[in-house]
Design a protein around this motif. Structure first.
Motif, mmCIF file in Angstrom:
data_model
loop_
_atom_site.group_PDB
_atom_site.id
_atom_site.type_symbol
_atom_site.label_atom_id
_atom_site.label_comp_id
_atom_site.label_asym_id
_atom_site.label_seq_id
_atom_site.Cartn_x
_atom_site.Cartn_y
_atom_site.Cartn_z
ATOM 1 N N HIS A 133 44.925 40.883 29.800
ATOM 2 C CA HIS A 133 45.938 40.147 31.118
ATOM 3 C C HIS A 133 45.036 40.632 31.806
ATOM 4 O O HIS A 133 45.402 41.102 33.330
ATOM 5 C CB HIS A 133 47.215 41.426 30.855
ATOM 6 N N LEU A 134 44.381 39.230 32.703
ATOM 7 C CA LEU A 134 43.523 39.909 33.929
ATOM 8 C C LEU A 134 44.544 39.666 34.604
ATOM 9 O O LEU A 134 44.213 40.332 35.547
ATOM 10 C CB LEU A 134 42.276 38.330 32.924
ATOM 11 N N ASP A 135 45.042 38.508 34.559
ATOM 12 C CA ASP A 135 45.892 38.390 36.336
ATOM 13 C C ASP A 135 46.947 38.842 36.407
ATOM 14 O O ASP A 135 46.780 39.460 37.621
ATOM 15 C CB ASP A 135 46.603 36.941 35.462
ATOM 16 N N ASP A 136 47.676 40.099 34.632
ATOM 17 C CA ASP A 136 48.509 41.109 35.600
ATOM 18 C C ASP A 136 47.572 41.597 36.201
ATOM 19 O O ASP A 136 48.232 42.671 37.043
ATOM 20 C CB ASP A 136 49.467 41.048 34.568
ATOM 21 N N THR A 137 46.499 42.120 35.698
ATOM 22 C CA THR A 137 46.009 43.559 36.021
ATOM 23 C C THR A 137 45.581 43.546 37.259
ATOM 24 O O THR A 137 45.828 44.722 37.999
ATOM 25 C CB THR A 137 44.828 43.700 35.422
ATOM 26 N N LEU A 138 44.979 41.819 37.849
ATOM 27 C CA LEU A 138 44.192 41.803 39.178
ATOM 28 C C LEU A 138 45.356 41.662 40.525
ATOM 29 O O LEU A 138 45.512 42.052 41.727
ATOM 30 C CB LEU A 138 43.871 40.615 39.319
ATOM 31 N N ALA A 139 46.368 41.172 39.842
ATOM 32 C CA ALA A 139 47.361 41.373 40.791
ATOM 33 C C ALA A 139 48.082 42.269 41.111
ATOM 34 O O ALA A 139 48.640 43.053 41.971
ATOM 35 C CB ALA A 139 49.083 40.530 39.788
ATOM 36 N N GLN A 140 48.271 43.832 39.805
ATOM 37 C CA GLN A 140 48.512 44.931 40.033
ATOM 38 C C GLN A 140 48.096 45.566 41.275
ATOM 39 O O GLN A 140 47.970 46.448 41.786
ATOM 40 C CB GLN A 140 49.152 45.458 38.898
ATOM 41 N N LEU A 141 46.506 45.412 40.969
ATOM 42 C CA LEU A 141 45.458 45.792 42.180
ATOM 43 C C LEU A 141 45.561 45.009 43.356
ATOM 44 O O LEU A 141 45.609 46.269 44.182
ATOM 45 C CB LEU A 141 44.544 45.657 41.367
ATOM 46 N N GLU A 142 45.906 43.747 43.125
ATOM 47 C CA GLU A 142 45.658 44.022 44.472
ATOM 48 C C GLU A 142 46.831 44.030 45.210
ATOM 49 O O GLU A 142 47.423 44.320 46.429
ATOM 50 C CB GLU A 142 46.096 42.158 44.802
ATOM 51 N N ASP A 143 48.487 44.225 44.819
ATOM 52 C CA ASP A 143 49.788 44.295 45.078
ATOM 53 C C ASP A 143 49.070 46.377 45.841
ATOM 54 O O ASP A 143 50.177 46.201 46.814
ATOM 55 C CB ASP A 143 50.633 44.350 44.487
ATOM 56 N N PHE A 144 48.558 47.434 45.093
ATOM 57 C CA PHE A 144 48.262 48.322 45.686
ATOM 58 C C PHE A 144 47.306 48.474 46.619
ATOM 59 O O PHE A 144 47.883 49.322 47.692
ATOM 60 C CB PHE A 144 47.605 49.130 43.672
ATOM 61 N N VAL A 145 46.349 47.503 46.567
ATOM 62 C CA VAL A 145 45.751 47.544 47.972
ATOM 63 C C VAL A 145 46.590 46.852 49.484
ATOM 64 O O VAL A 145 46.222 47.367 49.935
ATOM 65 C CB VAL A 145 45.096 45.922 47.723
ATOM 66 N N LEU A 184 35.597 51.160 41.354
ATOM 67 C CA LEU A 184 35.557 51.185 39.967
ATOM 68 C C LEU A 184 36.785 50.165 38.614
ATOM 69 O O LEU A 184 36.112 49.398 38.555
ATOM 70 C CB LEU A 184 35.305 52.853 39.531
ATOM 71 N N CYS A 185 37.687 50.530 39.231
ATOM 72 C CA CYS A 185 38.322 49.839 38.454
ATOM 73 C C CYS A 185 37.611 47.803 38.893
ATOM 74 O O CYS A 185 38.345 47.682 37.847
ATOM 75 C CB CYS A 185 40.388 49.571 38.791
ATOM 76 N N TYR A 186 37.854 47.262 39.889
ATOM 77 C CA TYR A 186 38.007 46.337 39.777
ATOM 78 C C TYR A 186 36.219 46.051 39.015
ATOM 79 O O TYR A 186 36.093 44.909 38.213
ATOM 80 C CB TYR A 186 37.352 45.474 41.287
ATOM 81 N N GLY A 187 34.673 47.210 39.091
ATOM 82 C CA GLY A 187 34.137 47.082 38.350
ATOM 83 C C GLY A 187 34.178 46.854 36.733
ATOM 84 O O GLY A 187 34.178 45.762 35.990
ATOM 85 N N HIS A 188 34.743 47.346 36.587
ATOM 86 C CA HIS A 188 35.474 47.732 34.800
ATOM 87 C C HIS A 188 35.840 46.333 34.833
ATOM 88 O O HIS A 188 35.421 45.960 33.563
ATOM 89 C CB HIS A 188 36.122 48.632 34.537
ATOM 90 N N VAL A 189 37.265 46.134 35.402
ATOM 91 C CA VAL A 189 37.753 44.346 35.016
ATOM 92 C C VAL A 189 36.800 43.514 35.130
ATOM 93 O O VAL A 189 37.304 42.558 34.141
ATOM 94 C CB VAL A 189 39.048 44.667 36.227
ATOM 95 N N ALA A 190 35.836 44.020 35.832
ATOM 96 C CA ALA A 190 34.814 42.342 35.516
ATOM 97 C C ALA A 190 34.318 42.285 34.776
ATOM 98 O O ALA A 190 34.582 41.577 33.581
ATOM 99 C CB ALA A 190 34.176 42.035 37.261
#
Length: 1716
Positions: A750-762, A794-800
């Motif tokens: 779920h790449l898009d959902d994960t990045l979107a959720q991180l973006e919202d939290f930022v 760190l989350c962005y690194g693991h996501v990548a």
């Protein structure tokens, strides 16, 4: 053959004239016949005499002797019981105090000794009770009675022994004993204490015989009770009443077997009650504690004989009276035992008084049970058992009142009260189950407060009560679940929470810890109590999920697995867990989550991982119906993996990956989105439960990510991710890592959902706070925000890292790196401020690495343009080198990461990030790349490697950081493979001048700064000619020599990769030089190209091959190096000699030597200066390369002026320092020069006297020998030259002269001292630790001899001498002779061909004026004869002639060594002994008769030599000397010196061996005369003598012509076999007396001689021999024995000062009953 027993003429053995026979005329059989008439009369008193002697010996002061004497008396009593009793009786009566006789005639025997005699009588009576006649029994009874009552005072041991005699006799002669005892038990007269005691003991030992007397005894005793005033009498009366009551009860219990079945209990009731009245009402009130205890012990059994009505009448007074004793006595076991008997008696008659007394009884008994129990106190333990026995009686009588008393006690907070009450409750649950069955609810309800007690002792007691309840159905009642929960709580106790157990028995207590008992109880209840199955299932599941029960998971899982398997075996095919509305049971999702999470730490909690997986396996149907088949194969594989590892060896990462794979497979098999979403919900719900276990929580995060990745509902995924971000504990590093792993795993699906959720939290409010300038520093909320940022980065690194590669490139720039930068940087008042949080920087570096790797690994990664690359690199650089870009680095950054040490992996991660970034497009600009390289190099070169053993955990970090730097430089070079790139790399990587390098690295970094450029510089261009380098752009190559000097020693670096790279550096530098010289770019130089062929040699681990390769590299450098660079290169290489890397240091020396050989013609005029330089280098550096350089220079000088060099070096002060020694060894380089030098040194060593004599003190007894200096210096120099490997040919040429001269030098310097000035210098050197070798004259000579042997190829000789300690022996006066012997043996074995010339050189020294030189040469030549080599070399005759000529030498040591050498012929040339037999025997006999040796050492050598030669000489030659030798050696059998005893006895054995089968009578007499001494010397205190006796006896056996004796000697006397001397001697004497009975008198006489031996062991063995001979001799042989003499001798031995001797004498006396 000795005369047989049936021969008529025993006088053949009366040979008093034969030497060594030790014959006593008085023991001759002839004289025995003359005394025949006297023997008959003597036999009548013989046994009595034996008893008299032994009884007199009873008074010995040694306990062991006393014991043996008593044993001997008992042994005599076994064969003569009546005589033994009579003798004891007579002895006791004789030594009684008789007023009519004077005191000296019959002294009174002290009571301890009378006690021992009485004990002997008891033993004899007990063993032969059926054989005694009434008269003797009557006499013994009277004696024992008299002894018992002789004195009125109590002498317990004595009177008790007499009483025991009476008791033993009473088992058969009960009437006589009772008659005698009752005669002293008269009415109206208070009897003796032990009269009553004897009656008591008789009643127990002979119940059927005494009970019929009890009525009369009691009627007589009752009036005495009132008259008994002394407490001791009252005590014994109580004891008697107790025993009478016990015997009566036993009699009544076995009435069917009793002689009088009409006896009834009523017959004793009246008397017992009368006695009870006195005991209870009068004596029990006594102040004497002992009496009170005796009374109460008697009252117990007496209560059973009281009439029922009397007992009921007395109980109201009796019970309080007994209970009152608890307060008066510390040891209450007797009171409790008696009380139990009284209660049983009362219960048996149905007494109602117990109800009235019950409260007081319960209070008293409860107080007793609450006494703390010490396991080391058996009395307290016994008391508790008796008290519990009382409670059992009361529980059966009054269960209601008992519980009404006990259960409220459980509510008290007192530890002892609660523990004691719980013990009683447990006991009555088990012992009164029927009465307690209806009381179960009350007992259960009373346990509420004890369950809350935190005391460990109370907990143990509670657990034990619950265990008893489980076996009796209590837990099936309401309230039983609380008991089960309590057990589980105790199972969950952590080990560290257990209280410390102190005391001697702490280990036993630890085994009974609360947790251990609880775990055991839970498992036993689950597996052994069938009725508990329905109680525990499924109730135990309620404890799986709650965190507070985590410690109990393993026992819970094991119990549940067992219960589940039982239910499966019962045929349950449906679900095992039936919820039926039971909401307290955990759901399948909760159980699966819990068991999976705790399995990540499989070895905690006694292996809860395996237990959890096994429980999952049996619950597969309850978790999900489709999992059975999959889990049936997956879970066993997981368990098998655990079995193959331990907690220390298991890789957690690998184990977690297996568990996650197991989870993924499970989710795939289920494939139900609803089920998966429910599981993920449960996982998130349980997440806070693991706050205290970060590793398990981290794993649970991964499980959540895996589960969310399998979910198909995007809403659920985003909802859970949002909850995770909001609830995470960002302060915990492990949780940040776990959260990032969760997001990374989820992003794979779920790449898009994960990045979107991180973006919202930022973008959320989490980062919003005041941005004022004052909030930059020391703001707590800022620290919290930094942790959140770290987690997000760190989350962005693991996501990548986990994202699908085809989707990553489109999002990495805009969504990943952009948000990373946004989280990392903060703007304050519009100014971009870099963070100071180390964790945030580490996270950024790690995430950049992960993202860059992911981009590079994608299919289009090579062409992808990363626009943020310069920005990311700039963010990494401040971390690397604080001085690199000061405008970007606040001062706080410097403090966070010191420039001179490694504390965190920050530098490594930053360089890795730069490495991965450098591989991406676009390329870095020139200045940016130079700054990056400069920063990286200085960040590492400024860090000192940690010394070995200090902070060793930093060494891996240091090495990893170095590797990261290398990877970065390689990456940059590969990006810019141009001449300019190489120019930049050379300028940046070249080491700074030493004055610019920081002091730290220059002093301690050592090889590391040099290794780094060598590994980095040539990585890209070194493997091909630099064809594209524009040479005109290069700066002048003026530092070629310096660079070559830096890189060329690294060809021997410890790291093989560095060696390869160093050659590549040299290769590249030489081609650069060729370009300067005008060669074209495509030119290939044949010499330089050879460097590429040398790389294979650099990879070889063998140092020889490695340095040979370095030599080849140096040759190539020498051929292509410009002359003006030579000095620069040499100076750099000289500096390289001090390289900390020893391999590189040696390589520098190799290159220096090679260059000197190749280009040294330009330096020939500098030889004197070179010598000076080398000397200075020898002082500065002690490496091998420096020594080799110095040797080379000295060799050049000595080749022309060897004599002057030798003379000048000999003039150097002693001891030679290490530099002088090095120069001496240089003279051995060339064989011709070495031969000349050795010849000069031999002349110097032998041309002067070895020592001078002087007296240190005027009154000293002998002059001191002081060494002269010229021979000493020559010896030391000879050692140095010979120790050089190159001196081998020269040493071989002068080998005989060198060996002989040095051997004589050693012999004449033994004990020689150094001059005083050298002694002081030697002590100073030794104390300072500078002296490498001793200057002591003898040691110097030995060292030189060793060096010559080694250099002459006789390494095996040196090694043999070293193993045997020969070199050390050579240095000492005491061991010098043995050292020479061992040297000769080694030379004969390993250097045979060299012996002729060596012998020739030694023959010339036989007339030396120095006695020690004659001794050494004789010892050497004598030892050569022990080798067959001299015979093979035809040297035997000359050696024998030389030694025989020295028989008359004035020195006894020389004469002794001559005999040794002649005897050695038996070993070396046995076939030549017969030819030279007469000469050899004549020489040995002459040695036996040598009268000039006051110490008889020559005679000793002759005996040893004869023993070796006898088996080899002609029988005829031996026969003429046999008797002479036997007579001559016999006096040595008993010599005070062990060597003489051993040698003479062993020679005696060889004489017997030599004449086996042909033994003349005259020699047979010598054999018989030596038999007893040989047997006795088997006990010789010296092992060599005992071993010689073993051999001699084995050899004597065949000559005795007795197969049994010969077989015994062969069996028991083998070398190395343990010998039980008593058993062996017993067997030997048995056969001697069977086959040679006529030898009895002679053997006894010889044995008597050794009664006065000076050795205690032999004095003890002599009576043993006597005793065994007497034991096995026939009775008719008594006339051969002079019993009077024998008894007198043994009686004298009983006074020997050694207790062991007295013991054996007493033992022998016990065996002499044979002659009675």
């Amino acid at each position: 053959m000795p005369p047989a027993s049936n021969q008529s003429s025993p006088s053949a053995f009366c040979l008093p004239g034969i030497p060594g026979s030790f014959w006593f005329e008085d023991s001759c059989p002839c004289s025995h016949r003359a005394r025949g008439s006297h023997a008959t009369a003597m036999s009548e008193s013989y046994v009595k005499r034996l008893f008299t002697i032994l009884l007199d010996a009873v008074t010995d002061k040694d306990p062991q002797v006393q014991e043996q004497v008593c044993g001997a008396l008992c042994a005599l009593g076994e064969s003569q019981p009546e005589e033994a009793l009579r003798a004891c009786e007579e002895h006791l009566r004789l030594h009684d105090k008789v007023l009519a006789l004077p005191p000296w005639f019959s002294p009174q025997l002290a009571h301890p000794y009378r006690t021992m005699i009485l004990r002997v009588m008891e033993t004899v009576v007990s063993s032969h009770l059926g054989e005694l006649d009434k008269g003797l029994a009557r006499a013994s009874i009277l004696l024992a009675s008299s002894e018992m009552t002789k004195v009125k005072e109590l002498v317990c041991d004595w009177q008790q022994a007499a009483s025991n005699v009476l008791v033993a006799l009473g088992k058969r002669f009960i009437s006589s004993v009772m008659e005698e005892i009752l005669s002293k038990f008269q009415p109206g007269v208070l009897p003796h204490h032990f009269v009553v005691q004897t009656l008591a003991n008789l009643s127990v030992s002979n119940v059927f015989g005494v009970v019929p007397f009890l009525t009369s005894i009691l009627s007589t005793m009752l009036p005495m009770l009132s008259a008994a005033k002394p407490d001791s009498m009252r005590v014994v009366f109580c004891c008697a009443l107790q025993r009478f009551s016990e015997s009566t009860l036993e009699y009544l219990a076995d009435l069917d077997q009793a002689p009088d079945p009409t006896v009834r209990k009523d017959a004793f009731a009246t008397d017992i009650f009368s006695a009870y009245d006195i005991l209870f009402h009068h004596w029990l009130q006594s102040r004497e504690a002992k009496l009170r205890l005796a009374v109460v012990e008697a009252l117990g059994p007496m209560s059973h004989l009281l009439p029922s009505e009397k007992l009921e009448e007395q109980l109201p007074k009796l019970l309080p009276g007994v209970l009152g004793l608890y307060k008066k006595h510390a040891e209450t076991v007797h009171v409790s035992r008696s009380l139990g008997q009284i209660l049983e008696a009362a219960a048996s008659v149905g007494s109602r008084t117990l109800d009235v007394q019950l409260d007081s009884l319960l209070a008293a008994l409860h107080a007793q049970i609450c006494v703390p129990v010490e396991s080391s106190s058996p009395l307290v333990m016994s008391n508790q058992k008796e008290v519990l026995r009382c409670f059992t009686v009361l529980a059966c009588c009054s269960p209601d009142r008992l519980l009404a008393f006990l259960l409220p006690k459980l509510d008290t907070s007192n530890e002892r009260t609660r523990v004691g009450t719980l013990q009683v409750v447990r006991h009555i649950i088990n012992s009164a189950a029927a009465q307690m069955e209806v009381k179960q609810p009350f007992i259960l309800s009373s346990m509420k407060l004890p369950l809350l007690d935190t005391n460990s002792k109370v907990k143990r007691a509670v657990v034990q009560v619950i265990s008893a309840m489980a076996h009796h159905g209590y837990l099936e009642q309401p309230g039983g679940e609380a008991m089960i929960e309590y057990i589980v709580q105790q199972c969950a106790l952590p080990p560290e929470a257990e209280p410390q157990k102190l005391g001697a028995n702490s280990e036993a207590l630890a085994a009974d810890s609360v947790r251990a008992i609880s775990v055991s109880t839970l498992y036993l209840v689950s597996t052994t109590v069938d009725r508990m199955g329905d109680v525990l299932w499924p109730y135990l599941f309620e404890f799986l999920v709650p965190v507070r029960f985590t410690g109990a998971l393993t026992p819970l899982c094991r119990s549940l697995v067992h219960l589940a398997q039982k239910r499966q075996e019962a045929g349950a095919h449906a679900l095992l867990i039936q919820y039926n509305g039971n909401v307290t049971l955990p759901s399948p999702y909760a159980m699966a989550t819990r068991l999976l999470a705790v399995s990540s730490s499989p070895y905690l909690g006694d292996g809860r991982g395996a237990a959890s997986l096994r429980l999952l396996s049996v619950l597969h149907r309850d978790i999900h119906p489709m999992l059975g088949q999959r889990w049936a194969t997956a879970i066993p594989l997981l368990l098998e993996h655990l079995d193959g590892y331990t907690e220390e060896t298991l890789s957690r990462k690998e184990w977690e990956e297996k568990l996650l794979m197991f989870l993924r497979d499970t989710l795939a098999v289920v494939s139900d989105n609803t089920w998966i979403c429910q599981l993920s919900l449960e996982m998130c719900k349980q997440l806070p439960s693991y706050n205290g276990t970060p590793l398990e929580k981290n794993f649970l995060y991964k499980c959540i990510g895996t589960t969310l990745g399998a979910a198909s509902s995007k809403e659920v995924v985003r909802k859970h991710l949002q909850e995770l971000l909001e609830t995470a504990r960002y302060q915990e590093e492990s949780e940040r890592e776990g959260l990032a792993c969760c997001f990374g795993i989820c992003a794979s699906s779920h790449l898009d959902d994960t990045l979107a959720q991180l973006e919202d939290f930022v973008k959320s409010d989490v980062f919003r706070k005041s941005a004022g300038i004052f909030n930059i520093f020391k703001d707590r909320s800022e620290n919290e925000v930094e942790k959140v940022k770290s987690a997000l980065i760190l989350c962005y690194g693991h996501v990548a890292a986990r994202a699908p590669r085809e989707l990553l490139l489109a999002r990495v720039e805009s969504d990943i790196f952009r948000n990373m930068s946004q989280c990392f940087s903060t703007k304050v008042l519009g100014i971009k401020v870099e963070t100071k949080d180390l964790g945030l920087r580490l996270c950024l570096a790690q995430s950049v690495c992960m993202a860059s790797q992911a981009v590079r690994s994608s299919s289009h990664g090579s062409s992808f343009q990363l626009l943020r690359k310069p920005e990311l690199v700039a963010q990494m650089m401040p971390v690397l080198w604080p001085r690199a870009i000061p405008r970007l680095l606040p001062q706080e950054f410097i403090k966070a990461e010191p420039s001179d040490s490694l504390r965190t992996p920050m530098r490594k991660k930053a360089m890795l990030a730069c490495t991965y970034l450098a591989s991406l497009e676009p390329a870095l600009e020139g200045q940016a790349q130079a700054d990056l390289i400069h920063s990286c190099l200085h960040s590492i070169m400024a860090v000192l490697p940690e010394p070995e053993g200090v902070d060793s955990h930093q060494e891996p970090l240091y090495l990893d950081t170095m590797q990261a730097l290398k990877d970065l430089l390689t990456s940059l070079l590969q990006r810019n493979m141009t001449p300019q790139g190489l120019q930049v790399m050379v300028e940046v990587c070249a080491p700074e001048p030493m004055d610019q390098v920081p002091e730290g690295p220059r002093a301690g970094a050592g090889a590391w700064p040099k290794r780094l450029p060598a590994s980095a510089l040539p990585e890209a261009p070194a493997h091909q000619p630099p064809a594209h380098l524009p040479l005109q752009a290069l700066v002048p190559f003026h530092n070629l020599g310096l660079l070559l000097g830096l890189f060329s020693p690294r060809c021997a670096d410890l790291w093989p990769a560095t060696r390869q790279e160093a050659v590549s550096c040299v290769y590249s530098l030489l081609y650069l030089q060729l370009g300067y010289e005008g060669f074209s770019r495509d030119y290939q130089d044949d010499v330089v190209e050879q460097l590429l062929t040398l790389k294979d040699g650099l990879g070889h681990p063998d140092p020889a091959i490695l340095f040979h390769t370095c030599h080849s590299v140096a040759q190539i450098i020498g051929k292509r190096l410009p002359p003006d660079q030579l000095i620069s290169l040499l100076l750099t290489l000289f500096e390289g000699l001090g390289d900390p890397d020893q391999n590189c240091s040696r390589a520098a020396a190799v290159i220096v030597n090679c260059l000197l050989k190749e280009r040294g013609h330009v330096l020939l005029e500098k030889v004197p200066e070179i010598v000076s330089v080398l000397c200075s280098k020898l002082q500065e550096t002690h490496g091998e390369h420096v020594l080799q350089a110095a040797q080379h220079s000295v060799y050049v000088l000595a080749a022309r002026h060897h004599a002057a060099v030798v003379s000048s070096l000999l003039g150097s002060p002693l001891p030679f320092d290490s530099h002088t020694c090095t120069l001496w060894r240089a003279l051995a380089v060339e064989p011709g020069l070495a031969t000349q030098v050795l010849g000069l040194l031999l002349e110097k060593m032998s041309g002067d006297v070895p020592f001078k004599e002087s007296r240190a003190f005027l009154l000293s007894s002998a002059p001191d020998r002081v060494a002269t200096l010229p021979p000493l210096a020559a010896t030391c120099a000879l050692y140095e030259v010979a120790s050089a490997p190159a001196s081998g040919p020269a040493v071989l040429e002068l080998y005989p002269q060198l060996f002989a001269a040095l051997l004589l030098r050693v012999s004449c310097t033994v004990g020689v001292q150094l001059p005083r000035n050298l002694q002081a210098k030697e002590r100073k050197s030794a104390s300072s630790g500078l002296a490498s070798r001793s200057l002591e004259p003898c040691s110097s000579a030995v060292d030189a001899l060793q060096a010559v042997l080694l250099r002459g190829g006789n390494d095996d000789v040196v090694q043999r001498m070293e193993l045997e300690g020969g070199w050390q022996l050579l240095r000492t006066s005491a061991g010098h002779e043995e050292g020479v012997t061992r040297l000769a043996s080694a030379m004969a074995k390993f250097a045979g061909p060299r012996l002729p010339l060596m012998m020739k050189a030694l023959f010339a020294t036989q007339s030396s004026v120095y006695e020690m030189q004659r001794v050494s040469s004789t010892a050497f030549l004598a030892e050569l004869l022990s080798s067959n080599t001299v015979n093979d070399l035809m040297l035997l005759e000359s050696l024998l002639d030389n030694l025989l000529a020295r028989q008359k030498d004035t020195c006894a040591r020389v004469r002794r060594l001559v005999l040794r050498g002649l005897a050695n012929v038996a070993s070396g040339s046995p076939d030549k002994v017969r030819a030279h037999g007469p000469q050899l025997l004549t020489a040995m006999i002459g040695g036996l008769d040598d009268g000039d040796d006051p110490h008889s050492l020559v005679a000793l050598e002759a005996m040893v030599g004869l023993a070796r030669l006898l088996d080899l000489v002609e029988a005829w030659d031996l026969r003429s000397v046999l008797l002479h030798v036997a007579i001559r050696i016999r006096p040595f059998f008993d010599s005070e010196k062990v060597e003489f005893r051993s040698a003479s006895i062993r020679l005696f054995g060889h004489l017997n061996k030599a004449c086996q089968g042909d033994c003349e009578d005259v020699f047979l007499e010598q054999l018989v005369g030596g038999l007893a001494p040989l047997l006795l010397h088997l006990q010789d205190p010296q092992p060599p003598v005992a071993a010689a006796c073993r051999f001699a006896l084995r050899m004597c056996g065949p000559n005795l012509e007795c197969e049994e004796l010969a077989a015994i000697f062969q069996k028991h006397l083998q070398e190395g076999r343990g010998l039980h001397f008593g058993e062996f001697l017993n067997t030997t004497c048995k056969h001697l007396m069977h086959h040679f009975p006529d030898l009895l008198g002679r053997l006894l006489s010889t044995s008597l001689f050794y009664f006065k031996s000076s050795w205690e062991d032999i004095r003890a063995a002599a009576p043993m021999l006597t005793g065994f001979l007497a034991l096995h001799a026939e009775a008719e042989r008594r006339p051969q024995v002079d019993l009077e003499q024998l008894l007198a001798a043994l009686q004298l031995l009983l006074k020997d000062p050694a207790p062991a001797v007295r013991v054996k004498a007493a033992e022998t006396l016990g065996r002499l009953v044979k002659f009675a």
